[in-house]
Design a protein around this motif. Sequence first.
Motif, short mmCIF file in Angstrom:
data_model
loop_
_atom_site.label_atom_id
_atom_site.label_comp_id
_atom_site.label_asym_id
_atom_site.label_seq_id
_atom_site.Cartn_x
_atom_site.Cartn_y
_atom_site.Cartn_z
N LEU A 334 -92.14 56.90 -119.15
CA LEU A 334 -90.64 55.86 -119.78
C LEU A 334 -89.86 55.56 -118.43
CD1 LEU A 334 -89.72 57.70 -122.81
CD2 LEU A 334 -91.53 55.79 -123.01
N LEU A 335 -89.56 55.61 -117.69
CA LEU A 335 -88.42 55.47 -116.60
C LEU A 335 -89.32 54.72 -115.74
CD1 LEU A 335 -85.99 56.03 -114.07
CD2 LEU A 335 -87.47 56.93 -113.13
N LEU A 336 -90.94 54.60 -115.55
CA LEU A 336 -91.41 53.46 -114.94
C LEU A 336 -91.77 52.28 -115.93
CD1 LEU A 336 -93.96 55.50 -113.79
CD2 LEU A 336 -92.58 55.25 -112.63
N LYS A 345 -87.15 43.54 -109.77
CA LYS A 345 -87.22 43.54 -108.42
C LYS A 345 -86.92 45.14 -107.75
CE LYS A 345 -87.56 38.45 -108.56
NZ LYS A 345 -86.61 37.21 -108.35
N HIS A 346 -86.99 45.83 -108.22
CA HIS A 346 -86.77 47.38 -108.16
C HIS A 346 -87.30 48.16 -106.38
CE1 HIS A 346 -90.43 48.85 -110.32
NE2 HIS A 346 -90.11 49.32 -109.46
N ARG A 347 -86.43 48.75 -105.77
CA ARG A 347 -87.67 49.20 -104.69
C ARG A 347 -86.96 50.63 -105.33
NH1 ARG A 347 -87.93 47.25 -99.09
NH2 ARG A 347 -89.13 49.55 -98.93
N LYS A 401 -97.82 58.42 -107.64
CA LYS A 401 -97.79 56.86 -106.67
C LYS A 401 -98.73 55.98 -107.75
CE LYS A 401 -99.65 55.64 -102.09
NZ LYS A 401 -99.44 56.65 -100.35
N ASP A 402 -100.06 56.80 -108.10
CA ASP A 402 -101.24 55.77 -108.76
C ASP A 402 -100.67 55.80 -110.40
OD1 ASP A 402 -102.65 56.87 -106.55
OD2 ASP A 402 -104.00 58.06 -107.55
N MET A 403 -99.83 56.51 -111.18
CA MET A 403 -99.35 55.61 -112.16
C MET A 403 -99.15 54.24 -112.02
SD MET A 403 -100.27 58.08 -114.54
CE MET A 403 -99.21 57.43 -116.21
N TYR A 404 -97.70 54.64 -110.64
CA TYR A 404 -96.48 53.53 -110.36
C TYR A 404 -97.05 52.30 -110.52
CZ TYR A 404 -92.84 51.08 -107.87
OH TYR A 404 -91.79 50.32 -107.48
N GLN A 405 -98.17 52.59 -109.82
CA GLN A 405 -99.04 51.45 -108.69
C GLN A 405 -99.39 50.48 -110.57
OE1 GLN A 405 -99.52 49.91 -106.06
NE2 GLN A 405 -99.37 51.36 -104.71
N GLN A 406 -100.21 51.68 -111.45
CA GLN A 406 -100.13 51.13 -112.15
C GLN A 406 -99.16 50.84 -113.67
OE1 GLN A 406 -103.49 50.75 -114.45
NE2 GLN A 406 -105.16 52.07 -112.52
N VAL A 407 -98.18 51.20 -113.39
CA VAL A 407 -97.48 50.58 -114.67
C VAL A 407 -96.63 49.56 -113.60
CG1 VAL A 407 -95.61 51.21 -116.18
CG2 VAL A 407 -97.25 52.65 -116.00
N CYS A 408 -95.71 49.63 -112.76
CA CYS A 408 -94.72 48.48 -111.79
C CYS A 408 -95.44 47.50 -111.04
CB CYS A 408 -93.89 49.25 -111.37
SG CYS A 408 -93.59 50.41 -111.94
N ARG A 409 -96.59 47.98 -110.26
CA ARG A 409 -96.65 47.04 -109.58
C ARG A 409 -98.92 46.66 -109.65
NH1 ARG A 409 -92.62 46.83 -107.97
NH2 ARG A 409 -91.01 47.73 -106.41
N LYS A 416 -99.05 48.28 -98.77
CA LYS A 416 -98.29 49.46 -98.18
C LYS A 416 -97.65 49.12 -99.61
CE LYS A 416 -97.88 47.49 -93.36
NZ LYS A 416 -99.24 47.19 -93.60
N SER A 417 -97.15 49.32 -100.86
CA SER A 417 -96.14 48.93 -101.71
C SER A 417 -95.79 50.26 -101.69
CB SER A 417 -96.39 48.15 -102.79
OG SER A 417 -97.27 49.13 -103.43
N VAL A 418 -96.61 51.92 -101.62
CA VAL A 418 -96.06 52.77 -102.20
C VAL A 418 -96.26 53.90 -100.96
CG1 VAL A 418 -96.10 54.10 -103.74
CG2 VAL A 418 -95.77 52.72 -104.32
N LYS A 419 -95.09 54.21 -100.87
CA LYS A 419 -95.34 55.70 -99.61
C LYS A 419 -94.42 56.69 -100.21
CE LYS A 419 -93.07 54.52 -95.83
NZ LYS A 419 -93.41 53.57 -94.21
N VAL A 420 -95.45 58.05 -99.92
CA VAL A 420 -94.84 59.17 -100.28
C VAL A 420 -95.20 60.11 -99.48
CG1 VAL A 420 -95.19 61.15 -101.59
CG2 VAL A 420 -95.75 59.12 -102.73
N GLN A 421 -94.31 61.17 -98.24
CA GLN A 421 -94.00 61.58 -97.84
C GLN A 421 -93.03 62.93 -97.83
OE1 GLN A 421 -90.73 58.30 -95.35
NE2 GLN A 421 -92.09 59.39 -94.22
#
Length: 457
Positions: A334-336, A345-347, A401-409, A416-421
């Motif tokens: 729901l947040l995504l 246009k969030h980051r 990261k994968d879910m975010y790509q599907q929903v938001c991007r 390079k749109s998402v980094k996890v570290q």
Amino acid sequence: MGRHSHHSEFHTSAPRRDLIEDPRYTPEKIQQRAKYPVLTAKDTAKSKEMPREVKMLVRDFIDDSLYHPSYGYFSKQAVIFSPETDFEFNKIKDHMEFLSIIADKYKEIEDDMDVRDEVARQVWHTPTELFKPWYGYAIAKYIVTEYKLNNYPHKDLIIYEMGAGNGTLMLNILDYIQQYEPSVYERTRYRIIEISKMLAQRQGERQEVRDARRRHSCVEIINKSIFEWDTVVPDHCFFVGMEVLDNFSHDLIRYDSVTEEPLQGMVAIDEEGDYTEIYTPVSDPLIQKYLSIRRQTGYRPPVLSKRFLRRLRNSLPFAPNMTGPEFIPTKLLLLLESLKNHFPKHRLVLSDFFMLPEAIKGTDAPVVQTRYSGTMVPVSTYMVMPGMFDIFFPTNFELLKDMYQQVCRPSLGMEKSVKVQTQKDFLERYGDLEKTRTQSGENPMLMYYENNKMFLS
């Protein structure tokens, strides 16, 4: 715990479609329970009393436990540890001495609270508070660096922070920008989205104690849940959430051990206030949506991985007719969606636990704990008396990261749109490490919270 007992599932080799029932339940009782109305956390929030003779999806049951306006854990319990003065790490011998200083300060707060308070409150500490202002400065440096690369000087720097605790991070970030990036500071707007009335008030008061020159006039505090957010913010903005994901409620699913069909978990609360878990085929739209997006990422739940062993086990008499439990972050979805729809246009800047010791059984299962005479005691089920227990979850960042790509991007592909570290890697790059080093050369800011990761989009 009083009279809240729990009926654990009891596996029979009855027809597989049956729900798994507790043998202590009579057929009449089972029928009666089937007729219980299904309530959401929104429904239960309207009443002061804890619900009886109802069923709730697991996420609603947990939401009710944590956020109910009168008995919810956060409504009455939350105290965030904030030392009066910042620690001077260069004067501290080593991390052991730092730990004992924290323990003493902690004890003062707890003794003070226990005198006034019969409730077993829990005091949390967060990296923001323990390593202030340096942790906040590192976040600020990252945000300013990215802002200057992409939007400066034509657009304002707009920061949204969700669940801002005591408001410490906000002050640290703004102090840093004001001091080191004055030209950026003039274009900075900081908005806090805070569900808790009490914390929203505290965040507002945080500045009143400062002298006028050090107050930030660019702050707006919005007392609202991100899940109720309904306006579109067309601007480029940074969306910050430090250790808030872990308190997002999850749903619970298991799979039929033969067909692998997912089943949704519900909690039935009977007339005596006892809880039972029951499973039915997935019918909740949010769970369906979550599972369908997750399928597109190619993720395979660990409980389904050992197919051969499962087949073997299924051929035995009294085989369990469901896999082990798996907790899924439906509120995170729901947040995504809210980010996609309301903050196009969030980051994102998130930090949270990816692993938790002492969690209850299950994939991505939470830790459920309460304070008992000064120490934190973990328990083995989430079906506990609402309001007395903190329930918090690990985050699977790779899956996020994968879910975010599907929903938001979806249009951006995987570049390079998402980094996890790890938080440590992040702090090594953006932190002022000299400031948090002890005399022995150890650096508590890098040593602690090793189970935290950062998500940057």
